[in-house]
Write a protein that holds these residues in place. Structure first.
Motif, PDB file in Angstrom:
ATOM      1  N   LEU A 172       5.615  -7.529   9.822  1.00  0.00           N
ATOM      2  CA  LEU A 172       6.421  -6.322  10.020  1.00  0.00           C
ATOM      3  C   LEU A 172       5.759  -5.090   9.410  1.00  0.00           C
ATOM      4  O   LEU A 172       5.906  -3.978   9.922  1.00  0.00           O
ATOM      5  N   MET A 173       5.021  -5.299   8.324  1.00  0.00           N
ATOM      6  CA  MET A 173       4.343  -4.177   7.677  1.00  0.00           C
ATOM      7  C   MET A 173       2.969  -3.910   8.273  1.00  0.00           C
ATOM      8  O   MET A 173       2.260  -3.009   7.821  1.00  0.00           O
ATOM      9  N   GLY A 174       2.572  -4.690   9.290  1.00  0.00           N
ATOM     10  CA  GLY A 174       1.306  -4.450   9.971  1.00  0.00           C
ATOM     11  C   GLY A 174       0.088  -4.956   9.244  1.00  0.00           C
ATOM     12  O   GLY A 174      -1.041  -4.540   9.556  1.00  0.00           O
ATOM     13  N   LEU A 175       0.255  -5.861   8.279  1.00  0.00           N
ATOM     14  CA  LEU A 175      -0.874  -6.358   7.499  1.00  0.00           C
ATOM     15  C   LEU A 175      -1.656  -7.415   8.266  1.00  0.00           C
ATOM     16  O   LEU A 175      -1.105  -8.133   9.110  1.00  0.00           O
ATOM     17  N   GLN A 176      -2.922  -7.518   7.947  1.00  0.00           N
ATOM     18  CA  GLN A 176      -3.763  -8.559   8.528  1.00  0.00           C
ATOM     19  C   GLN A 176      -3.349  -9.908   7.960  1.00  0.00           C
ATOM     20  O   GLN A 176      -3.077 -10.040   6.769  1.00  0.00           O
ATOM     21  N   GLN A 177      -3.307 -10.913   8.813  1.00  0.00           N
ATOM     22  CA  GLN A 177      -2.895 -12.237   8.384  1.00  0.00           C
ATOM     23  C   GLN A 177      -4.059 -12.987   7.747  1.00  0.00           C
ATOM     24  O   GLN A 177      -5.223 -12.650   7.935  1.00  0.00           O
ATOM     25  N   GLY A 178      -3.720 -14.019   6.974  1.00  0.00           N
ATOM     26  CA  GLY A 178      -4.742 -14.816   6.318  1.00  0.00           C
ATOM     27  C   GLY A 178      -4.863 -14.462   4.845  1.00  0.00           C
ATOM     28  O   GLY A 178      -4.108 -13.646   4.300  1.00  0.00           O
ATOM     29  N   CYS A 183      -3.087  -8.374  -0.051  1.00  0.00           N
ATOM     30  CA  CYS A 183      -2.058  -8.995   0.790  1.00  0.00           C
ATOM     31  C   CYS A 183      -0.651  -8.521   0.467  1.00  0.00           C
ATOM     32  O   CYS A 183       0.300  -8.898   1.156  1.00  0.00           O
ATOM     33  N   CYS A 184      -0.489  -7.715  -0.571  1.00  0.00           N
ATOM     34  CA  CYS A 184       0.840  -7.231  -0.941  1.00  0.00           C
ATOM     35  C   CYS A 184       1.191  -6.005  -0.106  1.00  0.00           C
ATOM     36  O   CYS A 184       0.342  -5.148   0.148  1.00  0.00           O
ATOM     37  N   PHE A 185       2.445  -5.914   0.324  1.00  0.00           N
ATOM     38  CA  PHE A 185       2.872  -4.784   1.155  1.00  0.00           C
ATOM     39  C   PHE A 185       3.335  -3.596   0.320  1.00  0.00           C
ATOM     40  O   PHE A 185       3.650  -2.542   0.873  1.00  0.00           O
ATOM     41  N   LEU A 186       3.370  -3.744  -1.002  1.00  0.00           N
ATOM     42  CA  LEU A 186       3.820  -2.662  -1.870  1.00  0.00           C
ATOM     43  C   LEU A 186       2.687  -2.001  -2.643  1.00  0.00           C
ATOM     44  O   LEU A 186       2.701  -0.794  -2.858  1.00  0.00           O
ATOM     45  N   CYS A 187       1.721  -2.795  -3.082  1.00  0.00           N
ATOM     46  CA  CYS A 187       0.644  -2.257  -3.902  1.00  0.00           C
ATOM     47  C   CYS A 187      -0.667  -2.939  -3.535  1.00  0.00           C
ATOM     48  O   CYS A 187      -0.693  -3.887  -2.746  1.00  0.00           O
ATOM     49  N   LEU A 215      -4.797  -3.049   6.725  1.00  0.00           N
ATOM     50  CA  LEU A 215      -3.627  -2.656   7.509  1.00  0.00           C
ATOM     51  C   LEU A 215      -4.061  -2.488   8.963  1.00  0.00           C
ATOM     52  O   LEU A 215      -4.822  -1.577   9.293  1.00  0.00           O
ATOM     53  N   GLN A 216      -3.571  -3.363   9.836  1.00  0.00           N
ATOM     54  CA  GLN A 216      -3.985  -3.360  11.237  1.00  0.00           C
ATOM     55  C   GLN A 216      -3.080  -2.514  12.122  1.00  0.00           C
ATOM     56  O   GLN A 216      -3.537  -1.968  13.127  1.00  0.00           O
ATOM     57  N   HIS A 217      -1.783  -2.421  11.786  1.00  0.00           N
ATOM     58  CA  HIS A 217      -0.827  -1.693  12.619  1.00  0.00           C
ATOM     59  C   HIS A 217       0.068  -0.832  11.732  1.00  0.00           C
ATOM     60  O   HIS A 217       0.198  -1.074  10.526  1.00  0.00           O
ATOM     61  N   SER A 218       0.678   0.144  12.348  1.00  0.00           N
ATOM     62  CA  SER A 218       1.670   0.944  11.626  1.00  0.00           C
ATOM     63  C   SER A 218       2.891   0.081  11.330  1.00  0.00           C
ATOM     64  O   SER A 218       3.333  -0.698  12.188  1.00  0.00           O
ATOM     65  N   PRO A 219       3.464   0.181  10.143  1.00  0.00           N
ATOM     66  CA  PRO A 219       4.617  -0.664   9.786  1.00  0.00           C
ATOM     67  C   PRO A 219       5.793  -0.454  10.738  1.00  0.00           C
ATOM     68  O   PRO A 219       6.048   0.657  11.205  1.00  0.00           O
ATOM     69  N   LEU A 220       6.503  -1.536  11.002  1.00  0.00           N
ATOM     70  CA  LEU A 220       7.684  -1.483  11.861  1.00  0.00           C
ATOM     71  C   LEU A 220       8.948  -1.160  11.079  1.00  0.00           C
ATOM     72  O   LEU A 220       9.954  -0.760  11.672  1.00  0.00           O
TER      73      LEU A 220
END
Length: 337
Positions: A172-178, A183-187, A215-220
């Motif tokens: 949902l936050m557009g992060l790359q998987q793996g 890998c944190c969406f906050l920091c 970050l691959q995509h803009s957060p949803l």
């Protein structure tokens, strides 16, 4: 006196009291409760009312045909578009359920299994049952599919709080998987800087610029609308606690090995426990006797957090109460690393 009783019992006008009692009939609501309690299948749900109607045990206004399409009144609020079934009118659905809908009182839970992807509205405080608003047996956990689900249920209109596991939140936050570095969406917590884990507390705040920091995509969704499920955090803390004890083969770890004989050695060393197993450890007084002083302080902090901060009926806590828990846990983690 005996003769009077005998005379009354043989009187032509005598009617036993049992025959004066009329049979109690079922109303529509009582019949609905009975059908639900018996957990009848869709094929047999119409058979019971039909039999009861034949022997006059139903009120005159009870409709047997009501069970031919039990969800007919709710079907109008759902739309099937390709592989996705979703709610097209949240307000209308809640009005039909005789409930008030306020976005601040409900949170959106998204999760998937091997069989389906689902989105459910859960009540804050769990005082009301969940309301499913999206479901698919074909869509998988991908950024594009989650974007489609949010657009279908008009998330931008309601802006619920989001609840899900780390994989869902990362998508949902557009992060790359793996296993990525950040890998944190906050920091910008560095997953590979193991020497700074549990020591460094202030990490740089994440910037949501596509193409940088994995970050691959803009957060949803908005970051401040994201909540992690307490169960996932409990299991991860339990996993970290057991793995750390397993590195030194401490007495506490050896006690768990003897307690859970059906768990493989690989699962024990990785600290893979489920909720019921964690509760068994909580209730085991012998486990606490095997812990060292440093381990015991961290374990008590973990138990306090689970019982007071993440419990189903948790009470409000203050910084004065939970701050020592962080201190004990960090001190133990630093000593073990």
């Amino acid at each position: 006196m005996v003769e009077d009783v005998h005379a009354n019992s043989t009187d032509a006008n005598y009617v036993p009291e049992d025959e004066l009692l009329e049979p109690q009939t079922f109303t529509q609501g009582e019949l609905n409760d009975l059908v639900r309690d018996l957990d009848l299948s869709k094929d047999k749900v119409e058979l019971l009312p039909s039999r009861l109607k034949q022997i006059n045990l139903l009120d005159k206004d009870v409709l047997v045909s009501h069970y031919r399409k039990p969800n007919f009144d709710l079907a109008q609020y759902y739309t099937t578009d390709g592989p996705l079934c979703y709610c097209n009118d949240i307000e209308g659905l809640y009005a039909n359920l005789l409930q008030e809908h306020s976005s601040s009182d409900w949170r959106l839970f998204i999760d998937s299994s091997k069989r389906s992807l689902k989105a459910v509205l859960l009540h804050n405080g769990n005082l009301k049952p969940g309301v499913p608003i999206a479901h698919s047996v074909y869509l998988k956990e991908t950024f594009v599919n989650l974007q489609e689900v949010l657009e279908a249920i008009q998330y931008r209109t309601h802006i619920w709080n989001i609840c899900g596991d780390l994989k869902i939140i990362g998508l949902l936050m557009g992060l790359q998987q793996g296993f990525t570095k950040y890998c944190c969406f906050l920091c910008l917590w560095d997953s590979r800087a193991t020497g700074e884990h549990y020591k460094k507390c202030d990490w740089q705040k994440r910037t949501y610029e596509v193409g940088k920091t994995y970050l691959q995509h803009s957060p949803l969704v908005y970051p401040n609308k994201v909540f992690l499920p307490p169960l996932h955090i409990k299991l991860e803390l339990m996993k970290t606690f057991v793995k750390t004890m397993g590195r030194t083969n401490s007495a506490g770890f050896l006690h768990l090995v003897g307690k859970f004989l059906k768990l493989s050695e690989a699962k024990l060393k990785e600290g893979v426990f489920v909720g019921p197993q964690t509760r068994q450890v909580f209730r085991d007084p012998d486990f606490e006797k095997t812990l060292s002083e440093l381990e015991m302080s961290a374990w008590n902090s973990f138990k306090w957090v689970c019982e007071n901060f993440w419990a189903t009926r948790s009470r409000p806590t203050t910084e004065k109460e939970w701050k020592p828990c962080l201190t004990h846990t960090r001190r133990w983690a630093v000593a073990c690393h």
